[in-house]
Design a protein around this motif. Structure first.
Motif, PDB file in Angstrom:
ATOM      1  N   UNK A   7      37.188 -20.149  41.354  1.00  0.00           N
ATOM      2  CA  UNK A   7      38.557 -20.593  41.094  1.00  0.00           C
ATOM      3  C   UNK A   7      39.561 -19.504  41.466  1.00  0.00           C
ATOM      4  N   UNK A   8      39.308 -18.282  41.045  1.00  0.00           N
ATOM      5  CA  UNK A   8      40.204 -17.167  41.371  1.00  0.00           C
ATOM      6  C   UNK A   8      40.298 -16.996  42.889  1.00  0.00           C
ATOM      7  N   UNK A   9      39.160 -17.045  43.564  1.00  0.00           N
ATOM      8  CA  UNK A   9      39.162 -16.907  45.027  1.00  0.00           C
ATOM      9  C   UNK A   9      39.973 -18.013  45.694  1.00  0.00           C
ATOM     10  N   UNK A  10      39.811 -19.223  45.219  1.00  0.00           N
ATOM     11  CA  UNK A  10      40.568 -20.336  45.799  1.00  0.00           C
ATOM     12  C   UNK A  10      42.055 -20.167  45.534  1.00  0.00           C
ATOM     13  N   UNK A  11      42.415 -19.829  44.312  1.00  0.00           N
ATOM     14  CA  UNK A  11      43.828 -19.667  43.966  1.00  0.00           C
ATOM     15  C   UNK A  11      44.480 -18.559  44.798  1.00  0.00           C
ATOM     16  N   UNK A  12      43.825 -17.430  44.899  1.00  0.00           N
ATOM     17  CA  UNK A  12      44.423 -16.276  45.577  1.00  0.00           C
ATOM     18  C   UNK A  12      44.346 -16.392  47.090  1.00  0.00           C
ATOM     19  N   UNK A  22      49.829 -11.360  47.713  1.00  0.00           N
ATOM     20  CA  UNK A  22      49.811  -9.992  47.187  1.00  0.00           C
ATOM     21  C   UNK A  22      50.257  -9.992  45.729  1.00  0.00           C
ATOM     22  N   UNK A  23      51.263 -10.811  45.427  1.00  0.00           N
ATOM     23  CA  UNK A  23      51.742 -10.915  44.041  1.00  0.00           C
ATOM     24  C   UNK A  23      50.625 -11.404  43.112  1.00  0.00           C
ATOM     25  N   UNK A  24      49.900 -12.434  43.542  1.00  0.00           N
ATOM     26  CA  UNK A  24      48.796 -12.953  42.721  1.00  0.00           C
ATOM     27  C   UNK A  24      47.714 -11.894  42.523  1.00  0.00           C
ATOM     28  N   UNK A  25      47.369 -11.206  43.597  1.00  0.00           N
ATOM     29  CA  UNK A  25      46.358 -10.150  43.490  1.00  0.00           C
ATOM     30  C   UNK A  25      46.829  -9.052  42.533  1.00  0.00           C
ATOM     31  N   UNK A  26      48.108  -8.710  42.632  1.00  0.00           N
ATOM     32  CA  UNK A  26      48.667  -7.688  41.745  1.00  0.00           C
ATOM     33  C   UNK A  26      48.579  -8.134  40.284  1.00  0.00           C
ATOM     34  N   UNK A  27      48.905  -9.397  40.035  1.00  0.00           N
ATOM     35  CA  UNK A  27      48.829  -9.918  38.664  1.00  0.00           C
ATOM     36  C   UNK A  27      47.401  -9.839  38.125  1.00  0.00           C
ATOM     37  N   UNK A  28      46.431 -10.212  38.937  1.00  0.00           N
ATOM     38  CA  UNK A  28      45.035 -10.124  38.500  1.00  0.00           C
ATOM     39  C   UNK A  28      44.616  -8.667  38.293  1.00  0.00           C
ATOM     40  N   UNK A  29      45.095  -7.783  39.146  1.00  0.00           N
ATOM     41  CA  UNK A  29      44.791  -6.356  38.985  1.00  0.00           C
ATOM     42  C   UNK A  29      45.372  -5.838  37.681  1.00  0.00           C
ATOM     43  N   UNK A  30      46.627  -6.227  37.390  1.00  0.00           N
ATOM     44  CA  UNK A  30      47.267  -5.782  36.138  1.00  0.00           C
ATOM     45  C   UNK A  30      46.512  -6.311  34.910  1.00  0.00           C
ATOM     46  N   UNK A  31      45.862  -7.441  35.057  1.00  0.00           N
ATOM     47  CA  UNK A  31      45.072  -7.996  33.951  1.00  0.00           C
ATOM     48  C   UNK A  31      43.716  -7.324  33.813  1.00  0.00           C
ATOM     49  N   UNK A  32      43.380  -6.437  34.751  1.00  0.00           N
ATOM     50  CA  UNK A  32      42.128  -5.686  34.669  1.00  0.00           C
ATOM     51  C   UNK A  32      40.971  -6.315  35.425  1.00  0.00           C
ATOM     52  N   UNK A  33      41.259  -7.294  36.282  1.00  0.00           N
ATOM     53  CA  UNK A  33      40.178  -7.987  36.984  1.00  0.00           C
ATOM     54  C   UNK A  33      39.390  -7.051  37.896  1.00  0.00           C
TER      55      UNK A  33
END
Length: 100
Positions: A7-12, A22-33
Motif C-alpha cells: 500500500x505504501x509503495x502504491x501510494x508513494x 517527495x513530500x509523501x516520502x518526507x512524511x513517511x520518513x518523519x514518521x520513522x518509516x
C-alpha cells in the motif's frame, strides 16, 4: 506487513508529480518509516523484503537533487559568462579586421 508495504509503495510511487512524491516520502520518513524498514530488512519474509527494497530503491535522494541543481546553476552561470566573454572577443576581432 507485506500488504501495508504494498500500500505504501502504491501510494508513494504511483504519484506523477515529483514534488508531491517527495513530500509523501518526507512524511513517511518523519514518521520513522525509514528507520523501521532498516530494522525489518533482515526479516525472514521474502515478500516483505521485496516490498521494502522496492520502497527504499525508489526513494528520491533530495540532497543529491539539490546538489545537482546547484551544480547546474553554477554551470549555467559559467556558460553565460563565457558566452559574454566570447562576444567581446568576437566584437574586438571584427573591429580589428575592419581597420586593417
Amino acid at each position: 506487513m507485506v500488504a501495508c508495504m504494498q500500500f505504501v509503495n502504491i501510494v508513494v510511487h504511483s504519484v506523477e508529480d515529483m514534488n508531491f512524491r517527495v513530500h509523501l516520502q518526507y512524511e513517511f520518513t518523519k514518521l520513522g518509516l525509514d528507520d523501521y524498514l532498516e530494522k525489518l530488512r533482515h526479516t525472514e519474509s521474502e515478500e516483505l523484503q521485496v516490498q521494502i527494497s522496492a520502497y527504499l530503491d525508489n526513494v528520491f535522494d533530495v540532497a543529491a537533487l539539490m546538489e545537482d541543481s546547484e551544480t547546474k546553476t553554477a554551470a549555467l552561470e559559467k556558460v553565460a559568462e563565457l558566452e559574454d566573454e566570447l562576444g567581446h572577443v568576437s566584437c574586438s576581432y571584427n573591429k580589428l579586421i575592419l581597420f586593417e
